[in-house]
Design an enzyme around this catalytic site. Structure first.
Site, mmCIF file in Angstrom:
data_model
loop_
_atom_site.group_PDB
_atom_site.id
_atom_site.type_symbol
_atom_site.label_atom_id
_atom_site.label_comp_id
_atom_site.label_asym_id
_atom_site.label_seq_id
_atom_site.Cartn_x
_atom_site.Cartn_y
_atom_site.Cartn_z
ATOM 1 N N GLU A 135 1.624 3.571 3.136
ATOM 2 C CA GLU A 135 2.382 3.236 4.369
ATOM 3 C C GLU A 135 3.901 3.206 4.301
ATOM 4 O O GLU A 135 4.420 2.292 3.940
ATOM 5 C CB GLU A 135 1.647 1.828 4.448
ATOM 6 N N GLU A 188 1.794 -4.833 10.887
ATOM 7 C CA GLU A 188 1.128 -3.509 10.878
ATOM 8 C C GLU A 188 1.844 -2.512 11.998
ATOM 9 O O GLU A 188 2.237 -2.981 13.045
ATOM 10 C CB GLU A 188 -0.135 -3.517 11.340
ATOM 11 N N HIS A 243 0.871 -1.264 -0.063
ATOM 12 C CA HIS A 243 -0.066 0.215 0.105
ATOM 13 C C HIS A 243 1.065 1.214 0.207
ATOM 14 O O HIS A 243 1.638 1.314 0.945
ATOM 15 C CB HIS A 243 -0.794 -0.014 1.072
ATOM 16 N N HIS A 299 3.652 -3.317 6.739
ATOM 17 C CA HIS A 299 2.574 -2.166 6.533
ATOM 18 C C HIS A 299 2.530 -1.295 7.681
ATOM 19 O O HIS A 299 3.117 -1.403 8.504
ATOM 20 C CB HIS A 299 1.077 -2.984 6.574
#
Length: 342
Positions: free
Chosen positions: A66, A219, A63, A155
């Protein structure tokens, strides 16, 4: 001093679309070899790799907005070039979607991290990237032992979270939840790990399912632009990743992560779909048993367990796509070196 492969740095060159990025190789004075394959793709090979050497894919930018992992990776590669960062693992560093990063957006046409299954997809820029990444994974893992294969797909979350850092362990037909992987999470002070209960279409799932890689979607904090990331909150992760690359034992104390099982996946089935909370709700917000938090058509969405929590809620997904994961904290143990739960 050996001339660098990069005009400025791996990240800066990757994002500078006004320069061509040609394949190039370099051997450092310590014997470490660097191979730049294309824009955003760099292999790092230790001086004396063996069949036991770890083969680690470290990907970021799936993404485009990010960016914290990109900054961490860029710093590590600078330290590899200077000789400060020891290298005993073979690594493939990937910045996946520079065009999206430059546009400050997650993707341009389609969510790249939902394109790693074997289904037919409409041609998009992201599908072309996914096809390229699949080939890179295949080539990198070729002639390696499955037990040496790792993939950390890095991410940032698009919303706040009760856990600033967390990981998602994909569900596959292979044993991909080793004690070594969990030890890495603990060393990195990753606050929580979600144990998926069904296959997905993510990049980390692809490597785990097709190549038996110890794989995670990680994350790391919140989305922010380059230069605005709170990298100081990711110090333990940075140290753990550097130790993994160096195959070194951590010198700092570990911190056990909380384990969650994915109790169910909420898939949007109707146009009339909504949650009863706003878009700023934090990941891991929990509900009491029976509490209604949304609807899909005329069906209420409610918690089926006490303290069932929601992760990745997105009311705006298309019909047929995942709108949220529901998770419950779970006690785990190791059986034959693999993390399991009842």
């Amino acid at each position: 001093m050996t001339k660098s492969l990069f005009r400025q740095s791996f990240l800066t060159d990757t994002l500078d679309v006004h320069i061509d990025v040609a394949p190039a190789e370099q051997v450092l004075s310590n014997g470490v070899q660097l191979k730049l394959y294309q824009r955003g793709v760099l292999e790092v090979i230790p001086e004396n790799p063996t069949q036991e050497t770890k083969n680690i894919i470290i990907s970021c930018g799936i993404h485009g907005d990010e960016t914290a992992p990109m900054e961490l990776v860029d710093s590590i590669i600078k330290d590899i070039e200077s000789g400060f960062q020891k290298v005993d693992a073979r690594c493939l560093f990937i910045i996946a979607h520079p065009e999206s990063t430059l546009a400050h957006t997650r993707f341009l046409e389609e969510n790249l991290n939902r394109l790693f299954d074997e289904k037919e997809h409409e041609p998009t820029k992201e599908l072309a990237i996914a096809d390229t990444l699949k080939l890179l994974v295949r080539d990198f893992y070729q002639d390696t032992e499955p037990k040496t294969r790792w993939h950390l797909d890095l991410h940032c979350a698009i919303r706040g979270s009760k856990h600033y850092t967390f990981a998602v362990s994909p569900k596959t037909r292979h044993p991909v939840r080793s004690k070594a992987l969990v030890d890495f999470l603990d060393s990195a002070h990753i606050e929580a790990v979600l144990l998926s209960n069904s296959p997905s279409s993510t990049f980390s799932w692809y490597s785990a399912e097709n190549y038996s890689a110890q794989a995670l979607t990680m994350e790391l904090g919140r989305v922010a632009r380059i230069g605005e990331n709170a990298l100081d909150r990711l110090t333990a992760f940075d140290l753990a990743l550097r130790n993994l690359i160096a195959e070194a034992q951590p010198e700092h104390l570990s911190k056990p992560c909380i384990k969650y099982r994915v109790s169910r996946t909420i898939v949007r089935l109707h146009d009339d779909f909504d949650f009863m909370f706003d878009d700023n709700v934090e990941n891991f917000t929990s509900f009491v048993h029976g509490e209604v938090f949304g609807h899909d058509g005329d069906k209420p969405l409610m918690a089926k367990n006490d303290n069932e929590a929601i992760v990745f809620p997105n009311r705006h997904v298309a019909i047929g796509q995942r709108a949220a994961l529901m998770v419950c904290e779970v006690k785990t143990r190791f059986e034959e070196g693999e993390l399991v739960y009842d």
